[in-house]
Design a protein around this motif. Structure first.
Motif, PDB file in Angstrom:
ATOM      1  N   PHE A 130       2.570  13.297  33.002  1.00  0.00           N
ATOM      2  CA  PHE A 130       3.333  14.091  32.036  1.00  0.00           C
ATOM      3  C   PHE A 130       4.825  14.086  32.378  1.00  0.00           C
ATOM      4  CE2 PHE A 130      -0.941  15.756  31.960  1.00  0.00           C
ATOM      5  CZ  PHE A 130      -1.183  15.978  30.611  1.00  0.00           C
ATOM      6  N   ASN A 131       5.618  14.228  31.340  1.00  0.00           N
ATOM      7  CA  ASN A 131       7.070  14.362  31.480  1.00  0.00           C
ATOM      8  C   ASN A 131       7.527  15.561  30.652  1.00  0.00           C
ATOM      9  OD1 ASN A 131       9.735  12.654  32.262  1.00  0.00           O
ATOM     10  ND2 ASN A 131      10.034  13.667  30.296  1.00  0.00           N
ATOM     11  N   ILE A 132       8.309  16.462  31.270  1.00  0.00           N
ATOM     12  CA  ILE A 132       8.821  17.654  30.577  1.00  0.00           C
ATOM     13  C   ILE A 132      10.339  17.578  30.463  1.00  0.00           C
ATOM     14  CG2 ILE A 132       8.987  20.180  30.580  1.00  0.00           C
ATOM     15  CD1 ILE A 132       6.550  20.314  32.301  1.00  0.00           C
ATOM     16  N   ASP A 133      10.847  17.828  29.251  1.00  0.00           N
ATOM     17  CA  ASP A 133      12.276  18.013  29.017  1.00  0.00           C
ATOM     18  C   ASP A 133      12.478  19.401  28.415  1.00  0.00           C
ATOM     19  OD1 ASP A 133      12.709  15.404  29.825  1.00  0.00           O
ATOM     20  OD2 ASP A 133      12.714  14.613  27.776  1.00  0.00           O
ATOM     21  N   ILE A 134      13.494  20.120  28.905  1.00  0.00           N
ATOM     22  CA  ILE A 134      13.882  21.402  28.306  1.00  0.00           C
ATOM     23  C   ILE A 134      15.348  21.272  27.906  1.00  0.00           C
ATOM     24  CG2 ILE A 134      14.020  23.905  28.601  1.00  0.00           C
ATOM     25  CD1 ILE A 134      11.952  23.724  30.777  1.00  0.00           C
ATOM     26  N   THR A 135      15.576  20.941  26.653  1.00  0.00           N
ATOM     27  CA  THR A 135      16.925  20.602  26.208  1.00  0.00           C
ATOM     28  C   THR A 135      17.880  21.785  26.240  1.00  0.00           C
ATOM     29  OG1 THR A 135      16.260  20.997  23.909  1.00  0.00           O
ATOM     30  CG2 THR A 135      16.056  18.751  24.741  1.00  0.00           C
ATOM     31  N   SER A 136      17.367  23.010  26.169  1.00  0.00           N
ATOM     32  CA  SER A 136      18.243  24.182  26.157  1.00  0.00           C
ATOM     33  C   SER A 136      18.993  24.363  27.468  1.00  0.00           C
ATOM     34  CB  SER A 136      17.429  25.448  25.847  1.00  0.00           C
ATOM     35  OG  SER A 136      16.410  25.638  26.814  1.00  0.00           O
ATOM     36  N   VAL A 137      18.490  23.783  28.556  1.00  0.00           N
ATOM     37  CA  VAL A 137      19.185  23.887  29.846  1.00  0.00           C
ATOM     38  C   VAL A 137      19.508  22.514  30.430  1.00  0.00           C
ATOM     39  CG1 VAL A 137      18.276  26.144  30.497  1.00  0.00           C
ATOM     40  CG2 VAL A 137      16.953  24.101  31.030  1.00  0.00           C
ATOM     41  N   GLY A 138      19.264  21.464  29.637  1.00  0.00           N
ATOM     42  CA  GLY A 138      19.592  20.122  30.109  1.00  0.00           C
ATOM     43  C   GLY A 138      18.650  19.588  31.163  1.00  0.00           C
ATOM     44  N   LEU A 139      17.430  20.143  31.246  1.00  0.00           N
ATOM     45  CA  LEU A 139      16.452  19.652  32.205  1.00  0.00           C
ATOM     46  C   LEU A 139      15.701  18.473  31.588  1.00  0.00           C
ATOM     47  CD1 LEU A 139      14.803  19.915  34.860  1.00  0.00           C
ATOM     48  CD2 LEU A 139      13.280  21.462  33.623  1.00  0.00           C
ATOM     49  N   THR A 140      15.748  17.320  32.249  1.00  0.00           N
ATOM     50  CA  THR A 140      15.051  16.140  31.739  1.00  0.00           C
ATOM     51  C   THR A 140      14.346  15.419  32.885  1.00  0.00           C
ATOM     52  OG1 THR A 140      17.012  14.734  32.030  1.00  0.00           O
ATOM     53  CG2 THR A 140      16.713  15.775  29.870  1.00  0.00           C
ATOM     54  N   GLY A 141      13.255  14.757  32.540  1.00  0.00           N
ATOM     55  CA  GLY A 141      12.604  13.866  33.496  1.00  0.00           C
ATOM     56  C   GLY A 141      11.751  14.537  34.542  1.00  0.00           C
ATOM     57  N   TYR A 142      11.306  15.792  34.309  1.00  0.00           N
ATOM     58  CA  TYR A 142      10.415  16.440  35.280  1.00  0.00           C
ATOM     59  C   TYR A 142       9.007  15.886  35.078  1.00  0.00           C
ATOM     60  CZ  TYR A 142       7.877  19.998  37.891  1.00  0.00           C
ATOM     61  OH  TYR A 142       7.059  20.637  38.790  1.00  0.00           O
ATOM     62  N   LYS A 143       8.445  15.235  36.108  1.00  0.00           N
ATOM     63  CA  LYS A 143       7.156  14.564  35.976  1.00  0.00           C
ATOM     64  C   LYS A 143       6.102  15.193  36.886  1.00  0.00           C
ATOM     65  CE  LYS A 143       8.690   9.974  34.519  1.00  0.00           C
ATOM     66  NZ  LYS A 143       8.603   8.514  34.768  1.00  0.00           N
ATOM     67  N   PHE A 144       4.868  15.132  36.418  1.00  0.00           N
ATOM     68  CA  PHE A 144       3.731  15.540  37.233  1.00  0.00           C
ATOM     69  C   PHE A 144       2.485  14.843  36.707  1.00  0.00           C
ATOM     70  CE2 PHE A 144       3.904  18.519  33.743  1.00  0.00           C
ATOM     71  CZ  PHE A 144       2.580  18.728  33.389  1.00  0.00           C
ATOM     72  N   VAL A 145       1.443  14.831  37.531  1.00  0.00           N
ATOM     73  CA  VAL A 145       0.176  14.200  37.173  1.00  0.00           C
ATOM     74  C   VAL A 145      -0.913  15.261  37.168  1.00  0.00           C
ATOM     75  CG1 VAL A 145      -1.570  12.495  37.837  1.00  0.00           C
ATOM     76  CG2 VAL A 145       0.865  11.971  38.133  1.00  0.00           C
ATOM     77  N   ALA A 146      -1.735  15.252  36.130  1.00  0.00           N
ATOM     78  CA  ALA A 146      -2.897  16.139  36.066  1.00  0.00           C
ATOM     79  C   ALA A 146      -4.154  15.270  36.079  1.00  0.00           C
ATOM     80  CB  ALA A 146      -2.864  16.994  34.798  1.00  0.00           C
ATOM     81  N   SER A 147      -5.135  15.672  36.884  1.00  0.00           N
ATOM     82  CA  SER A 147      -6.351  14.877  36.997  1.00  0.00           C
ATOM     83  C   SER A 147      -7.553  15.769  37.217  1.00  0.00           C
ATOM     84  CB  SER A 147      -6.236  13.866  38.145  1.00  0.00           C
ATOM     85  OG  SER A 147      -6.084  14.542  39.392  1.00  0.00           O
ATOM     86  N   ALA A 148      -8.699  15.264  36.800  1.00  0.00           N
ATOM     87  CA  ALA A 148      -9.980  15.923  37.046  1.00  0.00           C
ATOM     88  C   ALA A 148     -10.955  14.838  37.482  1.00  0.00           C
ATOM     89  CB  ALA A 148     -10.479  16.644  35.807  1.00  0.00           C
ATOM     90  N   PHE A 149     -11.818  15.181  38.438  1.00  0.00           N
ATOM     91  CA  PHE A 149     -12.683  14.154  39.024  1.00  0.00           C
ATOM     92  C   PHE A 149     -13.945  14.801  39.566  1.00  0.00           C
ATOM     93  CE2 PHE A 149     -14.233  11.677  42.614  1.00  0.00           C
ATOM     94  CZ  PHE A 149     -14.161  10.371  42.170  1.00  0.00           C
ATOM     95  N   LEU A 150     -15.052  14.114  39.388  1.00  0.00           N
ATOM     96  CA  LEU A 150     -16.311  14.497  40.027  1.00  0.00           C
ATOM     97  C   LEU A 150     -17.042  13.215  40.396  1.00  0.00           C
ATOM     98  CD1 LEU A 150     -18.115  16.922  40.826  1.00  0.00           C
ATOM     99  CD2 LEU A 150     -19.361  16.554  38.684  1.00  0.00           C
ATOM    100  N   GLY A 151     -17.340  13.061  41.675  1.00  0.00           N
ATOM    101  CA  GLY A 151     -17.994  11.846  42.150  1.00  0.00           C
ATOM    102  C   GLY A 151     -19.185  12.146  43.041  1.00  0.00           C
ATOM    103  N   VAL A 152     -20.192  11.256  43.011  1.00  0.00           N
ATOM    104  CA  VAL A 152     -21.379  11.431  43.850  1.00  0.00           C
ATOM    105  C   VAL A 152     -21.751  10.103  44.496  1.00  0.00           C
ATOM    106  CG1 VAL A 152     -22.259  13.306  42.414  1.00  0.00           C
ATOM    107  CG2 VAL A 152     -23.059  10.980  42.001  1.00  0.00           C
ATOM    108  N   ILE A 153     -22.275  10.211  45.710  1.00  0.00           N
ATOM    109  CA  ILE A 153     -22.891   9.083  46.408  1.00  0.00           C
ATOM    110  C   ILE A 153     -24.366   9.426  46.546  1.00  0.00           C
ATOM    111  CG2 ILE A 153     -22.891   7.658  48.486  1.00  0.00           C
ATOM    112  CD1 ILE A 153     -20.016   8.684  48.988  1.00  0.00           C
ATOM    113  N   LEU A 154     -25.228   8.543  46.092  1.00  0.00           N
ATOM    114  CA  LEU A 154     -26.653   8.847  45.990  1.00  0.00           C
ATOM    115  C   LEU A 154     -27.482   7.863  46.815  1.00  0.00           C
ATOM    116  CD1 LEU A 154     -29.053  10.340  44.575  1.00  0.00           C
ATOM    117  CD2 LEU A 154     -28.822   8.679  42.707  1.00  0.00           C
ATOM    118  N   ASN A 155     -28.411   8.414  47.608  1.00  0.00           N
ATOM    119  CA  ASN A 155     -29.383   7.610  48.338  1.00  0.00           C
ATOM    120  C   ASN A 155     -30.747   8.268  48.205  1.00  0.00           C
ATOM    121  OD1 ASN A 155     -27.862   5.404  49.895  1.00  0.00           O
ATOM    122  ND2 ASN A 155     -26.672   7.240  50.389  1.00  0.00           N
ATOM    123  N   ALA A 156     -31.753   7.466  47.896  1.00  0.00           N
ATOM    124  CA  ALA A 156     -33.105   8.001  47.717  1.00  0.00           C
ATOM    125  C   ALA A 156     -34.098   7.190  48.545  1.00  0.00           C
ATOM    126  CB  ALA A 156     -33.505   7.958  46.242  1.00  0.00           C
TER     127      ALA A 156
END
Length: 247
Positions: A130-156
Motif C-alpha cells: 500500500f501507498n498513502i498520500d495525504i495532500t493536505s499536509v504534503g505527505l506522500t509515498g508512505y508505504k507498508f505491506v499487509a499480509s495474512a497467512f496460514l500454513g501447515v506441514i502434514l505427516n501421517a
C-alpha cells in the motif's frame, strides 16, 4: 508640579510595564496554542495512518477468510481493496487521503520447507503493498505491506491399528498458531470433534532453528488409509487444506 510630573512619569512607566507584560503573556499563550494545535494535528494524522494500516490489514485478512471458504473467488481481494479505497475517501473528507495498492495476490498453494527435506507446506495467503498520500499536509509515498497467512506441514503414519497425524501450523512471520482445538481440524471432510475415537495433543519442537508447534491427532482403531486429507481453520476463520500419503 514636580510631584505631578513625577507621578505622571511613574504612571507611564507602570502602564508601559503592564502593556509589555500583557504582550509577552499574549505572545506566550498564542505560541502555546499554535504549538498545541500543531502537535494535536500531527497526532491526528499519525492516528489516521495507524487506522488506515489497521484497516488495510483487516481487509486482507477478511479477503483471505472469504476466499478460503470456497477457494474459487480469486478476485475477492482486488474487489475488497477497491471498495476500501472508496470508503477511505468518504471517511476522511477534506484531508486529501489517497490510498493505492499494488502486488495484490491471494492463493492456496504448496511450497518446499527447505532444500534438505522432502516435506512441503500447504498454505493460504494474501498480500498487498500500500501507498498513502495525504495532500493536505504534503505527505506522500508512505508505504507498508499487509499480509495474512496460514500454513501447515502434514505427516501421517499408521502403526497397525491407529492413524497418527502430526500437523505443524503457523501464521505470518513463521509464528506458531497455539490456540487450536478439535473444532479447528477436519479429517477427510469430517470435523475432528465428531470423531469420538480421536484424541488431540500438542507439543513443541525445533526445526532448523524454527520453533514449531506440532498438533498430534490419533484416530484409534482405524482401518489403514492410503492418504489423508486435513483441513485446518484458525481463529480468523482462515482455512488451509493439506493432503498426505500415509506411511
Amino acid at each position: 508640579m514636580k510631584i505631578v510630573k513625577h507621578k505622571k512619569g511613574q504612571f507611564i512607566i507602570f502602564a508601559t510595564l503592564i502593556i509589555a507584560i500583557m504582550i509577552i503573556s499574549i505572545g506566550t499563550v498564542m505560541y502555546s496554542t499554535v504549538t498545541y494545535f500543531k502537535h494535536e494535528r500531527w497526532q491526528e494524522y499519525l492516528m489516521m495512518i495507524d487506522n488506515v494500516e489497521l484497516g488495510s490489514q483487516r481487509v486482507v485478512e477478511i479477503s483471505l477468510t472469504n476466499y478460503t471458504s470456497t477457494f474459487n473467488n480469486t478476485q475477492i481481494l482486488v474487489n475488497n481493496l477497491n471498495q476500501w479505497q472508496t470508503n477511505l475517501t468518504k471517511a476522511y473528507p477534506g484531508f486529501g487521503v489517497a490510498l493505492t495498492y499494488s502486488n495484490a495476490t491471494i492463493e492456496n498453494d504448496i511450497r518446499p520447507i527447505n532444500s534438505t527435506t522432502t516435506d512441503t507446506m500447504y498454505f493460504s495467503s494474501a498480500n498487498a503493498t500500500f501507498n498513502i498520500d495525504i495532500t493536505s499536509v504534503g505527505l506522500t509515498g508512505y508505504k507498508f505491506v499487509a499480509s495474512a497467512f496460514l500454513g501447515v506441514i502434514l505427516n501421517a503414519t499408521y502403526d497397525g491399528s491407529n492413524l497418527v497425524i502430526n500437523i505443524s501450523v503457523e501464521k505470518e512471520d513463521s509464528t506458531p498458531v497455539t490456540n487450536l482445538d478439535k473444532d479447528s481440524f477436519f479429517i477427510n471432510n469430517t470435523k475432528l470433534d465428531d470423531l469420538t475415537n480421536s484424541t488431540l495433543t500438542h507439543f513443541y519442537e525445533m526445526d532448523n532453528d524454527v520453533l514449531r508447534i506440532i498438533y498430534r491427532i490419533v484416530i484409534l482403531n482405524e482401518p489403514e488409509p492410503s492418504n489423508v486429507l486435513v483441513a485446518v481453520v484458525d481463529a480468523r476463520n482462515i482455512s488451509v487444506i493439506a493432503n498426505s500419503t500415509v506411511t
